[in-house]
Design a protein around this motif. Structure first.
Motif, mmCIF file in Angstrom:
data_model
loop_
_atom_site.group_PDB
_atom_site.id
_atom_site.type_symbol
_atom_site.label_atom_id
_atom_site.label_comp_id
_atom_site.label_asym_id
_atom_site.label_seq_id
_atom_site.Cartn_x
_atom_site.Cartn_y
_atom_site.Cartn_z
ATOM 1 N N HIS A 178 0.835 -1.208 0.000
ATOM 2 C CA HIS A 178 0.000 0.000 0.000
ATOM 3 C C HIS A 178 0.867 1.254 0.000
ATOM 4 C CE1 HIS A 178 -3.072 2.906 1.137
ATOM 5 N NE2 HIS A 178 -2.291 3.272 2.142
ATOM 6 N N THR A 179 1.902 1.253 0.872
ATOM 7 C CA THR A 179 2.759 2.437 0.984
ATOM 8 C C THR A 179 3.499 2.709 -0.322
ATOM 9 O OG1 THR A 179 3.064 2.031 3.346
ATOM 10 C CG2 THR A 179 4.652 3.481 2.260
ATOM 11 N N ARG A 180 4.053 1.669 -0.921
ATOM 12 C CA ARG A 180 4.804 1.861 -2.160
ATOM 13 C C ARG A 180 3.882 2.324 -3.287
ATOM 14 N NH1 ARG A 180 8.432 -2.590 -5.522
ATOM 15 N NH2 ARG A 180 9.204 -1.105 -7.084
ATOM 16 N N ALA A 181 2.689 1.772 -3.353
ATOM 17 C CA ALA A 181 1.747 2.181 -4.397
ATOM 18 C C ALA A 181 1.381 3.654 -4.244
ATOM 19 C CB ALA A 181 0.497 1.312 -4.346
ATOM 20 N N MET A 182 1.177 4.103 -2.995
ATOM 21 C CA MET A 182 0.835 5.502 -2.758
ATOM 22 C C MET A 182 2.002 6.414 -3.124
ATOM 23 S SD MET A 182 -2.292 5.869 -1.729
ATOM 24 C CE MET A 182 -2.220 7.511 -1.050
ATOM 25 N N VAL A 183 3.215 6.036 -2.707
ATOM 26 C CA VAL A 183 4.376 6.905 -2.893
ATOM 27 C C VAL A 183 4.815 6.955 -4.350
ATOM 28 C CG1 VAL A 183 6.826 7.194 -2.322
ATOM 29 C CG2 VAL A 183 5.178 6.625 -0.526
ATOM 30 N N THR A 184 4.798 5.838 -5.044
ATOM 31 C CA THR A 184 5.353 5.789 -6.402
ATOM 32 C C THR A 184 4.320 5.978 -7.505
ATOM 33 O OG1 THR A 184 5.124 3.377 -6.499
ATOM 34 C CG2 THR A 184 7.202 4.253 -5.647
ATOM 35 N N ILE A 185 3.049 5.691 -7.220
ATOM 36 C CA ILE A 185 2.026 5.747 -8.270
ATOM 37 C C ILE A 185 1.026 6.872 -8.041
ATOM 38 C CG2 ILE A 185 0.207 4.483 -9.464
ATOM 39 C CD1 ILE A 185 3.010 3.367 -9.942
ATOM 40 N N VAL A 186 0.410 6.898 -6.864
ATOM 41 C CA VAL A 186 -0.715 7.803 -6.627
ATOM 42 C C VAL A 186 -0.250 9.228 -6.346
ATOM 43 C CG1 VAL A 186 -2.727 8.271 -5.164
ATOM 44 C CG2 VAL A 186 -2.156 5.909 -5.800
ATOM 45 N N LEU A 187 0.664 9.407 -5.382
ATOM 46 C CA LEU A 187 1.051 10.757 -4.976
ATOM 47 C C LEU A 187 1.699 11.575 -6.093
ATOM 48 C CD1 LEU A 187 2.319 10.251 -1.312
ATOM 49 C CD2 LEU A 187 0.185 11.271 -2.092
ATOM 50 N N PRO A 188 2.600 11.007 -6.925
ATOM 51 C CA PRO A 188 3.144 11.830 -8.026
ATOM 52 C C PRO A 188 2.061 12.366 -8.959
ATOM 53 C CG PRO A 188 4.496 9.876 -7.699
ATOM 54 C CD PRO A 188 3.282 9.691 -6.849
ATOM 55 N N GLN A 189 1.055 11.540 -9.256
ATOM 56 C CA GLN A 189 -0.036 12.010 -10.112
ATOM 57 C C GLN A 189 -0.892 13.041 -9.396
ATOM 58 O OE1 GLN A 189 -1.963 8.902 -12.695
ATOM 59 N NE2 GLN A 189 -0.874 7.490 -11.322
ATOM 60 N N ALA A 190 -1.117 12.831 -8.109
ATOM 61 C CA ALA A 190 -1.932 13.777 -7.340
ATOM 62 C C ALA A 190 -1.264 15.143 -7.268
ATOM 63 C CB ALA A 190 -2.179 13.230 -5.936
ATOM 64 N N PHE A 191 0.051 15.166 -7.059
ATOM 65 C CA PHE A 191 0.737 16.446 -6.918
ATOM 66 C C PHE A 191 0.786 17.218 -8.238
ATOM 67 C CE2 PHE A 191 2.059 15.116 -2.739
ATOM 68 C CZ PHE A 191 2.241 16.313 -2.073
ATOM 69 N N ARG A 192 0.768 16.537 -9.353
ATOM 70 C CA ARG A 192 0.692 17.250 -10.632
ATOM 71 C C ARG A 192 -0.645 17.990 -10.750
ATOM 72 N NH1 ARG A 192 3.722 12.855 -12.868
ATOM 73 N NH2 ARG A 192 1.824 11.683 -13.368
ATOM 74 N N VAL A 193 -1.693 17.404 -10.170
ATOM 75 C CA VAL A 193 -3.018 18.031 -10.230
ATOM 76 C C VAL A 193 -3.108 19.220 -9.284
ATOM 77 C CG1 VAL A 193 -5.481 17.643 -9.797
ATOM 78 C CG2 VAL A 193 -4.110 15.869 -10.924
ATOM 79 N N ILE A 194 -2.494 19.114 -8.111
ATOM 80 C CA ILE A 194 -2.707 20.116 -7.063
ATOM 81 C C ILE A 194 -1.607 21.164 -6.988
ATOM 82 C CG2 ILE A 194 -4.020 18.472 -5.684
ATOM 83 C CD1 ILE A 194 -1.568 18.113 -3.930
ATOM 84 N N LEU A 195 -0.646 21.151 -7.907
ATOM 85 C CA LEU A 195 0.411 22.161 -7.853
ATOM 86 C C LEU A 195 -0.121 23.599 -7.901
ATOM 87 C CD1 LEU A 195 3.507 20.838 -9.838
ATOM 88 C CD2 LEU A 195 3.406 21.586 -7.461
ATOM 89 N N PRO A 196 -1.071 23.928 -8.795
ATOM 90 C CA PRO A 196 -1.576 25.307 -8.796
ATOM 91 C C PRO A 196 -2.192 25.734 -7.466
ATOM 92 C CG PRO A 196 -2.122 24.223 -10.856
ATOM 93 C CD PRO A 196 -1.586 23.162 -9.958
ATOM 94 N N PRO A 197 -3.133 24.960 -6.861
ATOM 95 C CA PRO A 197 -3.667 25.407 -5.572
ATOM 96 C C PRO A 197 -2.617 25.441 -4.457
ATOM 97 C CG PRO A 197 -4.547 23.236 -6.162
ATOM 98 C CD PRO A 197 -3.874 23.793 -7.361
ATOM 99 N N LEU A 198 -1.628 24.567 -4.503
ATOM 100 C CA LEU A 198 -0.562 24.635 -3.505
ATOM 101 C C LEU A 198 0.250 25.918 -3.655
ATOM 102 C CD1 LEU A 198 0.890 21.000 -3.260
ATOM 103 C CD2 LEU A 198 -0.615 22.189 -1.649
#
Length: 270
Positions: A178-198
């Protein structure tokens, strides 16, 4: 006798009507600018806001002390807030009930409190209640981080939920934890989406860093607003406030441009 043919009036097209309304608005704006320019006392405005001698006296301290400290306070608060927001977002998405309850309580608390109250509680309340004395840098880092982290947690959570579930499920199928999937797959894609609001949150924290003045600062700890207030009081003139306003714009305008470009790029990618 035959009656004369009635020629119908030609109606204005919607496009021409919109253009006419737009030109009228432009004319009103120009008229307002001309009126303000004619009635303004430019000599008094220059004396009160644009005294070049007073402005020159603010340098180089406004850059090497005030602007530098504002950037340091903002960077420290944003770094702590981003780390806290990531933890809170993951806790809120957890299947463990207590994690969700704790994260929800923290998020709602610090989203609901004014930043000024958080600064006062951390700067004065901790020493009175627990005898804990934080440095001004520590206080501003915690205060900005807690307030910013509460907002960033919701942004990060939304970004994680925006990633298709199939991405996570495919990673788990390949044997990832679960941790590896979140760190390597999910979070990189999520941060590309949320960079403007951040980045927008970073701009807000830059302005909120001005609240550090309530803690009482030495000259070496002055940020832009404290520096401008000191100069305004010393000279009985608003020129120092105009100077620090320009310094704030040196930070926020480039960040705003970055946000717009990232949003445009994100829109094209979709």
């Amino acid at each position: 006798m035959s009656s004369a043919a009635v020629v119908p009036k030609k109606r204005m097209s919607p496009r021409k009507r919109a253009a006419l309304v737009r030109y009228i608005q432009y004319a009103i704006l120009v008229l307002l600018v001309v009126v303000i320019a004619l009635i303004a006392d430019w000599g008094e405005i220059r004396r009160a806001f644009l005294d070049l001698d007073i402005a020159a006296a603010q340098f180089p301290d406004v850059i090497v002390i005030a602007l530098k400290n504002t950037i340091i306070y903002t960077a420290c608060g944003f770094a702590f807030g981003l780390a806290l927001g990531l933890v809170l977002a993951l806790m809120r998405l957890s299947s463990v009930g207590p994690y969700r309850w704790i994260s929800t309580g923290i998020i709602e608390l610090f989203r609901g409190l004014p930043a000024l109250v958080v600064f006062l509680v951390l700067g004065l309340g901790l020493s009175l209640a627990f005898g804990v004395h934080l440095s001004n840098l520590g206080t501003v880092t915690l205060a900005l981080g807690l307030v910013g982290g509460a907002y960033m947690a919701e942004t990060i959570r939304a970004g994680i939920q925006a990633v298709p579930k199939g991405q996570y499920e495919a990673a788990r199928t390949l044997g990832m934890t679960h941790t590896r999937a979140m760190v390597t797959i999910v979070l990189p894609q999520a941060f590309r989406v949320i960079l403007p609001p951040l980045t927008n949150e970073l701009i807000l924290l830059t302005k909120d860093s001005s609240l550090v003045y309530i803690l009482g600062l030495s000259l070496d700890e002055y940020e832009l607003t404290a520096f401008g207030r000191e100069g305004m009081n010393a000279n009985a003139n608003l020129t120092p406030m105009v100077t620090i306003a320009l310094c704030y714009l040196l930070i926020t305008v480039p960040l705003s441009i970055v946000v717009r470009r990232m949003e445009a790029k994100s829109g094209k990618a979709r």
